[in-house]
Design a protein around this motif. Sequence first.
Motif, PDB file in Angstrom:
ATOM      1  N   LYS A   3      44.803 -15.059  -7.405  1.00 16.12           N
ATOM      2  CA  LYS A   3      43.943 -15.966  -8.024  1.00 16.12           C
ATOM      3  C   LYS A   3      43.430 -16.631  -6.694  1.00 16.12           C
ATOM      4  O   LYS A   3      43.914 -17.176  -5.517  1.00 16.12           O
ATOM      5  N   VAL A   4      41.607 -16.606  -6.769  1.00 14.85           N
ATOM      6  CA  VAL A   4      40.881 -17.498  -5.700  1.00 14.85           C
ATOM      7  C   VAL A   4      41.248 -18.815  -5.819  1.00 14.85           C
ATOM      8  O   VAL A   4      41.655 -18.955  -4.801  1.00 14.85           O
ATOM      9  N   LEU A   5      41.290 -19.132  -6.951  1.00 13.98           N
ATOM     10  CA  LEU A   5      41.628 -20.721  -6.494  1.00 13.98           C
ATOM     11  C   LEU A   5      41.920 -21.070  -7.808  1.00 13.98           C
ATOM     12  O   LEU A   5      42.581 -20.821  -9.450  1.00 13.98           O
ATOM     13  N   ASP A   6      43.025 -22.336  -7.722  1.00 13.25           N
ATOM     14  CA  ASP A   6      43.786 -22.571  -8.913  1.00 13.25           C
ATOM     15  C   ASP A   6      43.767 -23.108  -9.890  1.00 13.25           C
ATOM     16  O   ASP A   6      42.375 -22.871 -10.397  1.00 13.25           O
ATOM     17  N   LYS A   7      44.365 -23.555 -11.147  1.00 12.71           N
ATOM     18  CA  LYS A   7      43.247 -23.321 -12.487  1.00 12.71           C
ATOM     19  C   LYS A   7      42.756 -25.100 -12.374  1.00 12.71           C
ATOM     20  O   LYS A   7      41.915 -25.930 -12.926  1.00 12.71           O
ATOM     21  N   ASP A   8      43.706 -25.581 -11.414  1.00 16.79           N
ATOM     22  CA  ASP A   8      43.158 -27.037 -11.724  1.00 16.79           C
ATOM     23  C   ASP A   8      41.580 -27.148 -10.964  1.00 16.79           C
ATOM     24  O   ASP A   8      40.886 -28.131 -11.856  1.00 16.79           O
ATOM     25  N   SER A   9      41.471 -26.651  -9.862  1.00 19.15           N
ATOM     26  CA  SER A   9      40.265 -26.943  -9.277  1.00 19.15           C
ATOM     27  C   SER A   9      39.090 -26.247  -9.549  1.00 19.15           C
ATOM     28  O   SER A   9      38.435 -27.159 -10.063  1.00 19.15           O
ATOM     29  N   ILE A  10      39.520 -25.371 -10.487  1.00 21.57           N
ATOM     30  CA  ILE A  10      38.191 -24.182 -11.928  1.00 21.57           C
ATOM     31  C   ILE A  10      37.788 -25.373 -12.667  1.00 21.57           C
ATOM     32  O   ILE A  10      37.251 -25.850 -12.863  1.00 21.57           O
ATOM     33  N   MET A  11      39.027 -25.773 -13.175  1.00 20.28           N
ATOM     34  CA  MET A  11      38.783 -26.718 -13.503  1.00 20.28           C
ATOM     35  C   MET A  11      38.114 -28.237 -14.117  1.00 20.28           C
ATOM     36  O   MET A  11      36.743 -29.106 -14.952  1.00 20.28           O
ATOM     37  N   THR A  12      38.353 -28.985 -13.129  1.00 22.79           N
ATOM     38  CA  THR A  12      37.793 -29.887 -11.709  1.00 22.79           C
ATOM     39  C   THR A  12      36.619 -29.455 -11.513  1.00 22.79           C
ATOM     40  O   THR A  12      35.311 -30.719 -11.177  1.00 22.79           O
ATOM     41  N   ILE A  14      34.846 -27.137 -11.521  1.00 17.62           N
ATOM     42  CA  ILE A  14      33.196 -25.705 -11.849  1.00 17.62           C
ATOM     43  C   ILE A  14      32.975 -25.619 -13.031  1.00 17.62           C
ATOM     44  O   ILE A  14      31.770 -26.248 -13.473  1.00 17.62           O
ATOM     45  N   VAL A  15      34.011 -25.610 -13.440  1.00 13.34           N
ATOM     46  CA  VAL A  15      33.891 -26.036 -15.473  1.00 13.34           C
ATOM     47  C   VAL A  15      33.297 -26.634 -16.245  1.00 13.34           C
ATOM     48  O   VAL A  15      32.543 -27.007 -17.275  1.00 13.34           O
ATOM     49  N   PRO A  30      39.701 -20.068 -22.897  1.00 10.65           N
ATOM     50  CA  PRO A  30      39.035 -21.341 -22.197  1.00 10.65           C
ATOM     51  C   PRO A  30      38.403 -20.259 -20.631  1.00 10.65           C
ATOM     52  O   PRO A  30      38.436 -19.458 -19.988  1.00 10.65           O
ATOM     53  N   LEU A  31      37.329 -21.240 -20.692  1.00 10.75           N
ATOM     54  CA  LEU A  31      35.778 -20.689 -19.815  1.00 10.75           C
ATOM     55  C   LEU A  31      36.933 -20.881 -18.004  1.00 10.75           C
ATOM     56  O   LEU A  31      35.822 -20.349 -17.390  1.00 10.75           O
ATOM     57  N   SER A  32      38.321 -21.579 -18.593  1.00 11.04           N
ATOM     58  CA  SER A  32      38.813 -21.728 -16.683  1.00 11.04           C
ATOM     59  C   SER A  32      39.471 -20.269 -16.407  1.00 11.04           C
ATOM     60  O   SER A  32      38.679 -19.573 -15.524  1.00 11.04           O
ATOM     61  N   GLU A  33      39.323 -19.171 -17.793  1.00 10.53           N
ATOM     62  CA  GLU A  33      40.277 -18.295 -17.698  1.00 10.53           C
ATOM     63  C   GLU A  33      38.878 -17.313 -17.408  1.00 10.53           C
ATOM     64  O   GLU A  33      39.507 -16.463 -16.903  1.00 10.53           O
ATOM     65  N   ILE A  34      37.518 -17.155 -17.543  1.00  4.99           N
ATOM     66  CA  ILE A  34      36.317 -16.783 -17.638  1.00  4.99           C
ATOM     67  C   ILE A  34      35.438 -17.019 -16.187  1.00  4.99           C
ATOM     68  O   ILE A  34      35.642 -15.536 -15.585  1.00  4.99           O
ATOM     69  N   VAL A  35      36.266 -17.775 -15.856  1.00  3.02           N
ATOM     70  CA  VAL A  35      35.544 -18.382 -14.186  1.00  3.02           C
ATOM     71  C   VAL A  35      36.692 -17.712 -13.628  1.00  3.02           C
ATOM     72  O   VAL A  35      36.647 -17.019 -12.457  1.00  3.02           O
ATOM     73  N   ASN A  36      37.941 -17.255 -13.961  1.00  2.00           N
ATOM     74  CA  ASN A  36      39.091 -17.146 -12.868  1.00  2.00           C
ATOM     75  C   ASN A  36      38.846 -15.811 -13.277  1.00  2.00           C
ATOM     76  O   ASN A  36      38.865 -14.706 -11.618  1.00  2.00           O
ATOM     77  N   HIS A  49      33.781  -2.888 -15.365  1.00  2.00           N
ATOM     78  CA  HIS A  49      34.140  -2.245 -16.528  1.00  2.00           C
ATOM     79  C   HIS A  49      35.866  -1.687 -15.447  1.00  2.00           C
ATOM     80  O   HIS A  49      37.084  -1.712 -16.714  1.00  2.00           O
ATOM     81  N   MET A  50      36.353  -2.029 -14.709  1.00  2.00           N
ATOM     82  CA  MET A  50      37.434  -1.784 -13.802  1.00  2.00           C
ATOM     83  C   MET A  50      38.762  -3.493 -14.086  1.00  2.00           C
ATOM     84  O   MET A  50      39.365  -3.482 -13.138  1.00  2.00           O
ATOM     85  N   LEU A  51      37.617  -5.023 -13.874  1.00  2.00           N
ATOM     86  CA  LEU A  51      38.412  -5.671 -14.304  1.00  2.00           C
ATOM     87  C   LEU A  51      39.909  -5.711 -15.114  1.00  2.00           C
ATOM     88  O   LEU A  51      39.599  -5.012 -15.976  1.00  2.00           O
ATOM     89  N   PRO A  52      40.618  -6.220 -14.283  1.00  2.00           N
ATOM     90  CA  PRO A  52      42.469  -6.404 -15.221  1.00  2.00           C
ATOM     91  C   PRO A  52      42.109  -7.397 -16.336  1.00  2.00           C
ATOM     92  O   PRO A  52      43.604  -8.463 -16.238  1.00  2.00           O
ATOM     93  N   VAL A  53      41.318  -7.630 -17.035  1.00  6.07           N
ATOM     94  CA  VAL A  53      41.015  -8.492 -18.364  1.00  6.07           C
ATOM     95  C   VAL A  53      42.854  -8.615 -18.931  1.00  6.07           C
ATOM     96  O   VAL A  53      43.011  -9.549 -19.368  1.00  6.07           O
ATOM     97  N   SER A  54      43.806  -7.712 -19.541  1.00  4.68           N
ATOM     98  CA  SER A  54      45.199  -7.817 -19.716  1.00  4.68           C
ATOM     99  C   SER A  54      45.196  -8.893 -18.634  1.00  4.68           C
ATOM    100  O   SER A  54      46.408  -9.229 -19.698  1.00  4.68           O
ATOM    101  N   GLU A  55      45.608  -8.199 -17.592  1.00  4.07           N
ATOM    102  CA  GLU A  55      46.558  -9.711 -16.876  1.00  4.07           C
ATOM    103  C   GLU A  55      45.233 -11.164 -16.704  1.00  4.07           C
ATOM    104  O   GLU A  55      46.430 -12.046 -15.683  1.00  4.07           O
ATOM    105  N   LEU A  56      44.247 -10.569 -16.610  1.00  4.23           N
ATOM    106  CA  LEU A  56      43.746 -12.142 -16.451  1.00  4.23           C
ATOM    107  C   LEU A  56      43.432 -13.589 -17.588  1.00  4.23           C
ATOM    108  O   LEU A  56      42.762 -14.788 -17.119  1.00  4.23           O
ATOM    109  N   PHE A  57      44.167 -13.454 -18.476  1.00  2.24           N
ATOM    110  CA  PHE A  57      43.801 -14.092 -19.715  1.00  2.24           C
ATOM    111  C   PHE A  57      45.264 -14.114 -20.676  1.00  2.24           C
ATOM    112  O   PHE A  57      45.741 -13.428 -20.844  1.00  2.24           O
ATOM    113  N   SER A  58      45.250 -15.085 -20.509  1.00  2.00           N
ATOM    114  CA  SER A  58      46.635 -15.612 -21.228  1.00  2.00           C
ATOM    115  C   SER A  58      46.637 -14.878 -22.735  1.00  2.00           C
ATOM    116  O   SER A  58      47.951 -14.681 -22.892  1.00  2.00           O
ATOM    117  N   GLY A  59      45.479 -15.283 -23.205  1.00  2.00           N
ATOM    118  CA  GLY A  59      45.582 -14.934 -24.770  1.00  2.00           C
ATOM    119  C   GLY A  59      45.202 -13.240 -24.977  1.00  2.00           C
ATOM    120  O   GLY A  59      45.390 -13.136 -23.666  1.00  2.00           O
TER     121      GLY A  59
END
Length: 276
Positions: A3-12, A14-15, A30-36, A49-59
Amino acid sequence: MYKVLDKDSIMTEIVPYLPKQIHGPSPRAPLSEIVNAVLYKLKSGVQWHMLPVSELFSGEPLNYKTVFGHYRKWCRSGAWRECWVRLLSDNRSKVDLSSGDFDGSHTTALRGGEQVEYQGRKKRKTTNALYLTDRQGLPLAMSRPVSGNHNDLYAIEVHAEEVFTTLEDAGIPTEGLFVNGDSGFDSEGFRSACAKRDIIPNVPYNKRGKDIDRYEPFDEELYAERYSVERTFAWMDGFRSVLNRFDTTVSSWMGFNFLAFIVIAIKKFRKINNSR
């Protein structure tokens, strides 16, 4: 997953500055996961097209095309610059403007696109933009890029004003600011752009083969600190989507640059807070 940034930093940081969804269905993630996911692309330089989306999104993972669509929407709206200006404004006390550094950077454009042309010195197609950093090397602003066949002085008054306007938008005064620039910026245009903002350019005299008496002030000790801007470019090169330009549109290219500014600043500001 890195992760480039933690979720709290993204939420406070960027989002809150992303445009609100008014029409159409809400994002399925969640927008935080899209930004991540976008930040992962920024750091790794992986093709969309090579983004590992299955690992980047919790749902249920979003399709890479959906992630790209959100990124392009935010680029077109100017959200990344707005986010950067707000972050810079909120942390003005942590910016060191005892002096600044001004320099240009040519970036290889591997797929062509807007504002891209062949650059003889690089022996390839590039795009060129101007950057301003503070004394710590923190990137503060950039100009709109121009084709690589242009040098740093091309339309310098216009592009320098673009850079300085970012500071104004962040509520950072420029009066009395010393700005280092190499001898390539020894021009009436650059000095005039600085004078309009009451900025003091610290630029060595470039004789260009002419022996003319000149009296502009120049501080060699201050100029020796200019190495920090090269360190900044090294930090920026750590983001693979900035090191080489794959984006064909100017807005996408600038979006990744501002995102790199944001990541560098958040980490630096965090260190400053922890040291107090």
